[in-house]
Motif scaffolding. Structure first.
Motif, PDB file in Angstrom:
ATOM      1  N   TRP A  68       0.847  -1.196   0.000  1.00 33.65           N
ATOM      2  CA  TRP A  68       0.000   0.000   0.000  1.00 33.65           C
ATOM      3  C   TRP A  68       0.883   1.245   0.000  1.00 33.65           C
ATOM      4  O   TRP A  68       1.857   1.304   0.750  1.00 33.65           O
ATOM      5  CB  TRP A  68      -0.901   0.021   1.234  1.00 33.65           C
ATOM      6  N   THR A  81      -2.726   3.644  -3.341  1.00 33.21           N
ATOM      7  CA  THR A  81      -2.560   2.556  -4.301  1.00 33.21           C
ATOM      8  C   THR A  81      -2.189   1.275  -3.573  1.00 33.21           C
ATOM      9  O   THR A  81      -1.454   1.304  -2.591  1.00 33.21           O
ATOM     10  CB  THR A  81      -1.439   2.898  -5.305  1.00 33.21           C
ATOM     11  N   CYS A  82      -2.700   0.177  -4.075  1.00 37.34           N
ATOM     12  CA  CYS A  82      -2.314  -1.146  -3.582  1.00 37.34           C
ATOM     13  C   CYS A  82      -1.752  -1.936  -4.753  1.00 37.34           C
ATOM     14  O   CYS A  82      -2.383  -2.037  -5.801  1.00 37.34           O
ATOM     15  CB  CYS A  82      -3.523  -1.871  -2.984  1.00 37.34           C
ATOM     16  N   GLU A  83      -0.547  -2.488  -4.545  1.00 39.60           N
ATOM     17  CA  GLU A  83       0.072  -3.370  -5.527  1.00 39.60           C
ATOM     18  C   GLU A  83       0.205  -4.753  -4.909  1.00 39.60           C
ATOM     19  O   GLU A  83       0.211  -4.901  -3.691  1.00 39.60           O
ATOM     20  CB  GLU A  83       1.453  -2.850  -5.929  1.00 39.60           C
ATOM     21  N   LYS A  88       2.010  -5.114  -9.893  1.00 34.31           N
ATOM     22  CA  LYS A  88       0.674  -5.058 -10.493  1.00 34.31           C
ATOM     23  C   LYS A  88      -0.254  -4.283  -9.559  1.00 34.31           C
ATOM     24  O   LYS A  88      -0.469  -4.666  -8.400  1.00 34.31           O
ATOM     25  CB  LYS A  88       0.123  -6.462 -10.707  1.00 34.31           C
ATOM     26  N   VAL A  89      -0.827  -3.189 -10.065  1.00 34.84           N
ATOM     27  CA  VAL A  89      -1.755  -2.383  -9.271  1.00 34.84           C
ATOM     28  C   VAL A  89      -3.082  -3.124  -9.180  1.00 34.84           C
ATOM     29  O   VAL A  89      -3.680  -3.477 -10.195  1.00 34.84           O
ATOM     30  CB  VAL A  89      -1.947  -0.983  -9.890  1.00 34.84           C
ATOM     31  N   THR A  90      -3.535  -3.364  -7.954  1.00 36.59           N
ATOM     32  CA  THR A  90      -4.819  -4.043  -7.742  1.00 36.59           C
ATOM     33  C   THR A  90      -5.912  -3.080  -7.318  1.00 36.59           C
ATOM     34  O   THR A  90      -7.084  -3.428  -7.351  1.00 36.59           O
ATOM     35  CB  THR A  90      -4.679  -5.153  -6.677  1.00 36.59           C
ATOM     36  N   THR A  92      -6.631   1.499  -6.762  1.00 35.96           N
ATOM     37  CA  THR A  92      -6.172   2.873  -6.631  1.00 35.96           C
ATOM     38  C   THR A  92      -7.366   3.768  -6.299  1.00 35.96           C
ATOM     39  O   THR A  92      -8.482   3.516  -6.762  1.00 35.96           O
ATOM     40  CB  THR A  92      -5.430   3.357  -7.899  1.00 35.96           C
TER      41      THR A  92
END
Length: 120
Positions: A68, A81-83, A88-90, A92
């Protein structure tokens, strides 16, 4: 009681590893002393709450590792944002206003524990 909104990067340097966990109400998310410090001293209980609430979304919750990031712009807008740990962005979210004192902060979430990267 901590003075809120007086958080610095130097404050975060003291958090290495973790000896206890706190539990966020309703979601069961656990978090470390460093995250608690950021929430209280940075006036960011809302940020902890947002990350906990997004764990109710299965597409986020079932990611075994979450990175995060909150990035704050000069105009006090922000992006959360969470990657997935592999870039890979999961998720936003645009935030219209925040008074969070740092220009960015990052957290890792794994095994249902939210932590600062230095606590990993």
């Amino acid at each position: 009681m901590l003075d809120t909104h007086d958080l610095t990067r130097e404050d975060l340097a003291q958090f290495i590893g973790s000896t206890c966990h706190y539990r966020y109400p309703l979601t069961g998310l656990r978090y470390t002393e460093g995250v608690r410090f950021v929430a209280e001293k940075g006036g960011a209980v809302w940020l902890l709450g947002d990350i906990a609430a997004y764990q109710l979304d299965p597409s986020i919750r079932f990611e075994p590792f979450q990175h995060w990031k909150l990035n704050v712009a000069e105009d006090k807008t922000a992006r959360l944002t969470c990657e997935n740990g592999n870039g890979k962005v999961t998720f936003t979210q645009k935030i219209d206003y925040t008074d969070f004192p740092l220009d960015e902060i990052a957290f890792y979430l794994t095994d249902n524990v939210l932590m600062l990267p230095s606590e990993y």
